[in-house]
Write a protein that holds these residues in place. Structure first.
Motif, PDB file in Angstrom:
ATOM      1  N   TRP A 169       0.856  -1.186   0.000  1.00  0.00           N
ATOM      2  CA  TRP A 169       0.000   0.000   0.000  1.00  0.00           C
ATOM      3  C   TRP A 169       0.888   1.230   0.000  1.00  0.00           C
ATOM      4  N   TRP A 171      -0.677   4.628  -0.575  1.00  0.00           N
ATOM      5  CA  TRP A 171      -1.553   5.798  -0.519  1.00  0.00           C
ATOM      6  C   TRP A 171      -1.624   6.537  -1.845  1.00  0.00           C
ATOM      7  N   THR A 176      -6.330   4.457  -3.121  1.00  0.00           N
ATOM      8  CA  THR A 176      -7.081   4.966  -1.982  1.00  0.00           C
ATOM      9  C   THR A 176      -8.554   5.135  -2.329  1.00  0.00           C
ATOM     10  N   VAL A 177      -8.857   5.719  -3.486  1.00  0.00           N
ATOM     11  CA  VAL A 177     -10.253   5.895  -3.904  1.00  0.00           C
ATOM     12  C   VAL A 177     -10.905   4.545  -4.158  1.00  0.00           C
ATOM     13  N   SER A 178     -10.170   3.599  -4.709  1.00  0.00           N
ATOM     14  CA  SER A 178     -10.708   2.253  -4.907  1.00  0.00           C
ATOM     15  C   SER A 178     -11.077   1.620  -3.569  1.00  0.00           C
ATOM     16  N   PHE A 179     -10.208   1.776  -2.588  1.00  0.00           N
ATOM     17  CA  PHE A 179     -10.492   1.206  -1.275  1.00  0.00           C
ATOM     18  C   PHE A 179     -11.691   1.900  -0.625  1.00  0.00           C
ATOM     19  N   ILE A 180     -11.782   3.217  -0.766  1.00  0.00           N
ATOM     20  CA  ILE A 180     -12.933   3.944  -0.213  1.00  0.00           C
ATOM     21  C   ILE A 180     -14.223   3.466  -0.877  1.00  0.00           C
ATOM     22  N   THR A 181     -14.195   3.258  -2.194  1.00  0.00           N
ATOM     23  CA  THR A 181     -15.360   2.722  -2.899  1.00  0.00           C
ATOM     24  C   THR A 181     -15.734   1.359  -2.345  1.00  0.00           C
ATOM     25  N   TRP A 182     -14.754   0.512  -2.136  1.00  0.00           N
ATOM     26  CA  TRP A 182     -15.009  -0.816  -1.594  1.00  0.00           C
ATOM     27  C   TRP A 182     -15.627  -0.728  -0.198  1.00  0.00           C
ATOM     28  N   VAL A 183     -15.121   0.173   0.640  1.00  0.00           N
ATOM     29  CA  VAL A 183     -15.646   0.325   2.002  1.00  0.00           C
ATOM     30  C   VAL A 183     -17.090   0.830   1.967  1.00  0.00           C
ATOM     31  N   ILE A 184     -17.404   1.765   1.066  1.00  0.00           N
ATOM     32  CA  ILE A 184     -18.760   2.274   0.958  1.00  0.00           C
ATOM     33  C   ILE A 184     -19.724   1.156   0.552  1.00  0.00           C
TER      34      ILE A 184
END
Length: 188
Positions: A169, A171, A176-184
């Protein structure tokens, strides 16, 4: 669109997912192909308008803002992980596009229920949509396909980053945006 992706691959002599232009082209293609599968029922046909609008916007932005000449990728990206990771992520993104549109239309349908008299642009738009339960079911079905696919893509990207740069990782804005999308979507 599929032909343009294939021809781009021949022009670059590599798998055609080495920059954001190619990624967006593949994600839009995945959204259309997945839409052809999921929106084939007559009750879903009205949704094509709402799926095609973001696809056309993304294709316009890809052609005007994100366009990059066909060229080889940087040495760090020359890996067998490129076609695996980026294809999975772009297909997952295309599926999420269909899911996101269905979710937004669900919210619109909830705001303006069928049969209630309402005026305005959004009320008129909502009156042509299918029932809220149908939209919710479509959003759920597309999410349960896209979520594990996208999650696998993120994990494979971390494995690739570990092999290429010695860290899983960094950052980077894309990861980071991909991970945020996954978390959402995980919260959804």
């Amino acid at each position: 669109q599929i032909a343009s992706i294939v021809l781009r691959g021949f022009a670059t002599e590599r798998f055609p997912l080495g920059n954001m232009y190619e990624f967006v082209a593949m994600a839009c293609t995945a959204a259309i192909v997945f839409g052809l599968v999921m929106l084939r029922k007559p009750s879903y046909r009205i949704m094509w308008v709402y799926v095609l609008v973001p696809v056309l916007i993304l294709m316009f932005l890809a052609a005007t803002v994100l366009y990059a000449d066909a060229a080889p990728v940087v040495p760090a990206l020359r890996s067998f992980w490129l076609p695996i990771h980026v294809t999975i992520i772009s297909v997952g993104s295309g599926i999420f596009l269909v899911s996101g549109v269905a979710s937004l239309l669900f919210l619109l349908r909830i705001r303006y229920p069928k049969g209630e008299a309402s005026s305005g642009f959004f009320a008129a738009m909502a009156q042509r949509l299918p029932d809220a339960q149908i939209l919710d079911r479509l959003a759920y079905r597309t999410t349960i396909i896209g979520f594990p696919l996208f999650g696998a893509g993120i994990i494979l990207g971390a494995i690739w980053a570990e092999a290429a740069w010695g860290r899983f990782w960094g950052w980077d804005p894309k990861e980071t945006v991909s991970f945020i999308t996954w978390v959402i979507y995980a919260a959804y």
